[in-house]
Motif scaffolding. Structure first.
Motif, PDB file in Angstrom:
ATOM      1  N   ASP A 131       0.859  -1.176   0.000  1.00 23.51           N
ATOM      2  CA  ASP A 131       0.000   0.000   0.000  1.00 23.51           C
ATOM      3  C   ASP A 131       0.904   1.238   0.000  1.00 23.51           C
ATOM      4  OD1 ASP A 131      -2.322  -1.547   0.295  1.00 23.51           O
ATOM      5  OD2 ASP A 131      -2.206  -1.452   2.484  1.00 23.51           O
ATOM      6  N   TYR A 132       0.357   2.325  -0.500  1.00 22.56           N
ATOM      7  CA  TYR A 132       0.904   3.649  -0.176  1.00 22.56           C
ATOM      8  C   TYR A 132      -0.304   4.401   0.358  1.00 22.56           C
ATOM      9  CZ  TYR A 132       3.825   7.858  -0.666  1.00 22.56           C
ATOM     10  OH  TYR A 132       4.560   8.992  -0.418  1.00 22.56           O
ATOM     11  N   LYS A 133      -0.471   4.366   1.656  1.00 20.97           N
ATOM     12  CA  LYS A 133      -1.715   4.811   2.284  1.00 20.97           C
ATOM     13  C   LYS A 133      -1.857   6.323   2.371  1.00 20.97           C
ATOM     14  CE  LYS A 133      -2.436   0.694   5.156  1.00 20.97           C
ATOM     15  NZ  LYS A 133      -3.780   0.379   4.646  1.00 20.97           N
ATOM     16  N   TYR A 134      -0.795   7.002   2.799  1.00 14.98           N
ATOM     17  CA  TYR A 134      -0.881   8.436   3.035  1.00 14.98           C
ATOM     18  C   TYR A 134       0.400   9.116   2.553  1.00 14.98           C
ATOM     19  CZ  TYR A 134      -3.254   5.944   6.902  1.00 14.98           C
ATOM     20  OH  TYR A 134      -3.962   5.050   7.660  1.00 14.98           O
ATOM     21  N   ASP A 135       0.254  10.304   1.978  1.00 14.64           N
ATOM     22  CA  ASP A 135       1.412  11.122   1.653  1.00 14.64           C
ATOM     23  C   ASP A 135       1.575  12.248   2.667  1.00 14.64           C
ATOM     24  OD1 ASP A 135       3.525  11.565  -0.454  1.00 14.64           O
ATOM     25  OD2 ASP A 135       2.612  13.558  -0.415  1.00 14.64           O
ATOM     26  N   ASP A 136       0.504  12.540   3.384  1.00 16.63           N
ATOM     27  CA  ASP A 136       0.495  13.614   4.371  1.00 16.63           C
ATOM     28  C   ASP A 136       0.826  13.055   5.754  1.00 16.63           C
ATOM     29  OD1 ASP A 136       0.007  15.736   6.038  1.00 16.63           O
ATOM     30  OD2 ASP A 136      -2.104  15.972   5.506  1.00 16.63           O
ATOM     31  N   PRO A 137       1.943  13.481   6.365  1.00 20.73           N
ATOM     32  CA  PRO A 137       2.312  12.976   7.693  1.00 20.73           C
ATOM     33  C   PRO A 137       1.266  13.274   8.757  1.00 20.73           C
ATOM     34  CG  PRO A 137       4.152  14.139   6.688  1.00 20.73           C
ATOM     35  CD  PRO A 137       2.960  14.404   5.823  1.00 20.73           C
ATOM     36  N   VAL A 138       0.588  14.413   8.631  1.00 14.83           N
ATOM     37  CA  VAL A 138      -0.447  14.778   9.603  1.00 14.83           C
ATOM     38  C   VAL A 138      -1.611  13.799   9.518  1.00 14.83           C
ATOM     39  CG1 VAL A 138      -2.096  16.552  10.325  1.00 14.83           C
ATOM     40  CG2 VAL A 138       0.217  17.207   9.573  1.00 14.83           C
ATOM     41  N   LEU A 139      -2.003  13.449   8.304  1.00 12.66           N
ATOM     42  CA  LEU A 139      -3.079  12.479   8.113  1.00 12.66           C
ATOM     43  C   LEU A 139      -2.654  11.108   8.632  1.00 12.66           C
ATOM     44  CD1 LEU A 139      -5.899  11.942   6.874  1.00 12.66           C
ATOM     45  CD2 LEU A 139      -4.735  11.380   4.722  1.00 12.66           C
ATOM     46  N   ALA A 140      -1.423  10.723   8.353  1.00 14.30           N
ATOM     47  CA  ALA A 140      -0.908   9.436   8.833  1.00 14.30           C
ATOM     48  C   ALA A 140      -0.880   9.390  10.353  1.00 14.30           C
ATOM     49  CB  ALA A 140       0.486   9.183   8.271  1.00 14.30           C
ATOM     50  N   ASP A 141      -0.525  10.499  10.966  1.00 17.67           N
ATOM     51  CA  ASP A 141      -0.490  10.566  12.431  1.00 17.67           C
ATOM     52  C   ASP A 141      -1.892  10.421  13.009  1.00 17.67           C
ATOM     53  OD1 ASP A 141       0.586  10.887  14.976  1.00 17.67           O
ATOM     54  OD2 ASP A 141       0.408  13.067  14.908  1.00 17.67           O
ATOM     55  N   LYS A 168      -6.953  14.894  -2.664  1.00 15.31           N
ATOM     56  CA  LYS A 168      -5.704  15.631  -2.883  1.00 15.31           C
ATOM     57  C   LYS A 168      -4.500  14.795  -2.461  1.00 15.31           C
ATOM     58  CE  LYS A 168      -7.564  20.327  -2.510  1.00 15.31           C
ATOM     59  NZ  LYS A 168      -7.516  21.618  -1.746  1.00 15.31           N
ATOM     60  N   ASP A 169      -4.646  14.069  -1.359  1.00 15.56           N
ATOM     61  CA  ASP A 169      -3.561  13.203  -0.916  1.00 15.56           C
ATOM     62  C   ASP A 169      -3.332  12.087  -1.928  1.00 15.56           C
ATOM     63  OD1 ASP A 169      -1.727  12.906   1.417  1.00 15.56           O
ATOM     64  OD2 ASP A 169      -2.611  10.905   1.522  1.00 15.56           O
ATOM     65  N   ALA A 170      -4.430  11.537  -2.463  1.00 17.82           N
ATOM     66  CA  ALA A 170      -4.322  10.473  -3.467  1.00 17.82           C
ATOM     67  C   ALA A 170      -3.589  10.966  -4.708  1.00 17.82           C
ATOM     68  CB  ALA A 170      -5.719   9.969  -3.837  1.00 17.82           C
ATOM     69  N   ILE A 171      -3.883  12.180  -5.147  1.00 17.33           N
ATOM     70  CA  ILE A 171      -3.246  12.719  -6.345  1.00 17.33           C
ATOM     71  C   ILE A 171      -1.767  13.003  -6.103  1.00 17.33           C
ATOM     72  CG2 ILE A 171      -3.230  14.686  -7.941  1.00 17.33           C
ATOM     73  CD1 ILE A 171      -6.318  14.732  -7.635  1.00 17.33           C
TER      74      ILE A 171
END
Length: 272
Positions: A129-139, A189-192
């Protein structure tokens, strides 16, 4: 999890990408436990290690050979990270006993680079997977703000090791990397951004799978209200159009009513 292998299911799985499942199915072994704790996890009971039963190394070796005998196109290790030393040993033993189909490493990509390097010679196909590009979202969603950088380093090691996609005469993948992204409601936006990174970094050296099958699980309203709905057709089309606008062609996408279907198998101990 401990060093004792715990699994919840081992059976032919028809819901992977077409080049993995085909008509016969992927030989999926669902392990219990997971390095991440995503709030929205659709396999949460086994990811938390609450479901499953202990399996010996000898029995796991037999399971791999049984799945091959049933016609599986590959052996698909699902959330295997915490059992890597055992998996390396068991795979080698099964190959000595006649296992010839490819090995798939199905992971959330929250992996140490050293783990991927240790798997050279064991794994043929990586399915991260590549779940999140945003560290804030991942946190917020899995308490892992380092997820983006960790996943990028892991995927880089996977691509370096497996190389570009290699298919057989039936169109089944024999070697390579498929990077999955489950689109989350409200987070196109994160997906793109993920698409942009993968396209710029790897181009046609990887396959990408864009999934619209996000299913809100009970209790998600309290933990993450923004994830209490499914992805809309408009959201999914926006991400797909972004891929097309960038000239990306090696992409699997889901059509029709896949978002209304259940891709969650019964973790009932089948095949163990």
């Amino acid at each position: 999890m401990t060093s004792r292998i715990v699994a919840a299911r081992a059976a032919l799985h028809m819901w992977e990408e077409p080049c993995l499942s085909g008509k016969e199915g992927s030989g999926a072994v669902f392990f219990s436990g997971c390095p991440l704790g995503c709030l929205f996890c659709q396999n949460r009971p086994i990811a938390l290690g609450h479901d499953g039963q202990e399996v010996t190394e000898e029995r796991l070796t037999e399971i791999l050979l049984e799945l091959q005998a049933q016609g599986a196109n590959n052996i698909n290790y699902v959330t295997p990270t915490h059992y890597v030393p055992t998996i390396i040993a068991v795979t080698a033993k099964a190959r000595r006993r006649g296992l010839t189909i490819p090995i798939v490493y199905n992971t959330a990509a929250y992996e140490k680079r050293e783990t991927i390097l240790a798997l050279e010679g064991t794994v043929d196909i990586y399915l991260p997977d590549y779940k999140y590009d945003d560290p804030v979202l991942a946190d917020r969603l899995c308490r892992a703000p380092d997820y983006p950088e960790t996943a990028r380093a892991a995927i880089e090691a996977m691509v370096h090791q497996a190389g570009p996609p290699v298919f057989d005469e039936r169109g089944m993948l024999r070697r390579g990397v498929i990077v999955r992204h489950l689109i989350l409601p409200g987070h196109t936006k994160d997906a793109i951004r993920i698409l942009d990174y993968l396209n710029k970094t790897y181009g046609d050296d990887i396959l990408i799978s864009l999934m619209n099958q996000y299913t809100p699980m009970p209790g998600i309203e309290a933990a993450a209200p923004d994830l209490s709905r499914r992805v809309t057709k408009r959201e999914y089309r926006r991400v797909l159009q972004a891929a097309l606008d960038r000239g990306m062609e090696n992409i699997y996408y889901q059509e029709g009513k896949t978002a209304d279907e259940s891709f969650i198998p019964a973790f009932d101990g089948k095949g163990l």
